[in-house]
Write a protein that holds these residues in place. Structure first.
Motif, mmCIF file in Angstrom:
data_model
loop_
_atom_site.group_PDB
_atom_site.id
_atom_site.type_symbol
_atom_site.label_atom_id
_atom_site.label_comp_id
_atom_site.label_asym_id
_atom_site.label_seq_id
_atom_site.Cartn_x
_atom_site.Cartn_y
_atom_site.Cartn_z
ATOM 1 N N ALA A 1 0.840 -1.198 0.000
ATOM 2 C CA ALA A 1 0.000 0.000 0.000
ATOM 3 C C ALA A 1 0.875 1.248 0.000
ATOM 4 N N HIS B 1 2.376 2.230 -3.239
ATOM 5 C CA HIS B 1 1.439 2.885 -4.140
ATOM 6 C C HIS B 1 0.992 4.246 -3.615
ATOM 7 N N GLY B 2 1.598 4.689 -2.523
ATOM 8 C CA GLY B 2 1.272 6.004 -2.000
ATOM 9 C C GLY B 2 0.016 6.057 -1.151
ATOM 10 N N PHE B 3 -0.465 4.891 -0.755
ATOM 11 C CA PHE B 3 -1.685 4.876 0.058
ATOM 12 C C PHE B 3 -1.329 5.055 1.534
ATOM 13 N N VAL B 4 -2.201 5.771 2.243
ATOM 14 C CA VAL B 4 -2.022 5.950 3.684
ATOM 15 C C VAL B 4 -3.272 5.479 4.414
ATOM 16 N N ASP B 5 -3.167 5.403 5.751
ATOM 17 C CA ASP B 5 -4.301 4.989 6.586
ATOM 18 C C ASP B 5 -4.829 3.634 6.098
ATOM 19 N N VAL B 6 -3.935 2.683 6.075
ATOM 20 C CA VAL B 6 -4.201 1.412 5.408
ATOM 21 C C VAL B 6 -4.764 0.363 6.363
ATOM 22 N N LYS B 7 -5.804 -0.291 5.928
ATOM 23 C CA LYS B 7 -6.339 -1.459 6.620
ATOM 24 C C LYS B 7 -6.518 -2.556 5.579
#
Ligand code: MN
Ligand code: MN
Ligand code: ZN
Ligand code: ZN
Lengths: 140, 140
Positions: free
Chosen positions: A103, A106-112
């Motif tokens: 994640a 790919h630059g995603f944050v606040d990942v679940k």
DNA sequence: GGGGCATGTGAGAACTGTTGTCGACTGACC
DNA sequence: GGTCAGTCGACAACAGTTCTCACATGCCCC
């Protein structure tokens, strides 16, 4: 303010006696059968509150039904037998790190994430398969 | 025997023009809007057939709606932005091995798994969050 | 290029799980 | 005990999906 009610406590108590996952409708039917008077809407509200509190874990069957189970506090995933429905809680840092890493790449944050594993347990594999339970529609 | 019909081909074609996940109802509405005459039941039957054929991948939203996407042949998972719905396909042997290993340690055979990762993509994190999309009810 | 017919279609009804409504009720606080 | 916001529950409403069944149409065989 959240109030303590007989119904909420009763729904919570049901999951003390129950192994594995159970739907709101099933819980409602069990309570009614046991002489408890409670509305279906109330059961739905109660299980949702319990999920929010972290008391229950919920997954969704392939048929789209939400099912609930008393959940240990630690973060984990479920290993579900598609024949008998038996579930094991599984955990491990490997998959947690993997999910966070890809994640992040790919630059995603606040990942679940959600992860369920389906298979046939040793007992069911040994004998002929009993009443089946839905697994995933497609391996994803 | 499976018959080739205009409707089935048309549903399949819709997913050639569409990025990301889309529900049967949305596909039906798009086709109707484009002048295609097709029944909703037929769209449901078509997407199910396409999932069975491995042409589409399907996941279920937290709200319980099934959504479909043209799927690459390789096994992978989805990284979904909960703000804008953008999805990336992610893959890797790490998580595959982990899932198979823990299932094997519990004596499970014929193992499959589902895994979805939810987060906020870089673009959505930079700006204020647009129309939100459901993520998982609880990290599991 | 026609029959014959199993398969597919689609409008609408039915069904499922879930959520909303709203008057009655009741736990928490004083 | 009195107050009253939170809660209850019968019921209606809702969303997504599947079923029904009369009608249509691909496909096989001639
Ligand atoms: Mn995890
Ligand atoms: Mn995988
Ligand atoms: Zn089993
Ligand atoms: Zn985004």
């Amino acid at each position: 303010m959240i109030r303590n009610t007989r119904q909420r406590a009763a729904v919570n108590a049901v999951f003390d006696e129950l192994e594995g996952f159970h739907s709101a409708q099933e819980v409602h039917a069990r309570m009614r059968a046991a002489g408890d008077t409670i509305g279906l809407s109330t059961v739905y509200r109660a299980v949702q509150a319990l999920v929010d509190d972290g008391e229950l874990d919920s997954i969704r069957t392939d048929a789209g039904e939400a099912i609930y189970r008393r959940c240990s506090a630690r973060h984990h995933h479920h290993l579900v037998c598609r024949a008998c429905g038996r579930t094991e809680e599984v955990e491990g840092p490997t998959v947690e790190r993997w999910a966070d890493r890809v994640a992040g790449e790919h630059g995603f944050v606040d990942v679940k994430h959600t992860l369920e594993i389906f298979g046939t347990c040793a007992a069911c594999h040994a004998t002929a398969a009993p009443t089946p339970v839905d697994g995933p529609a497609r391996q994803g």
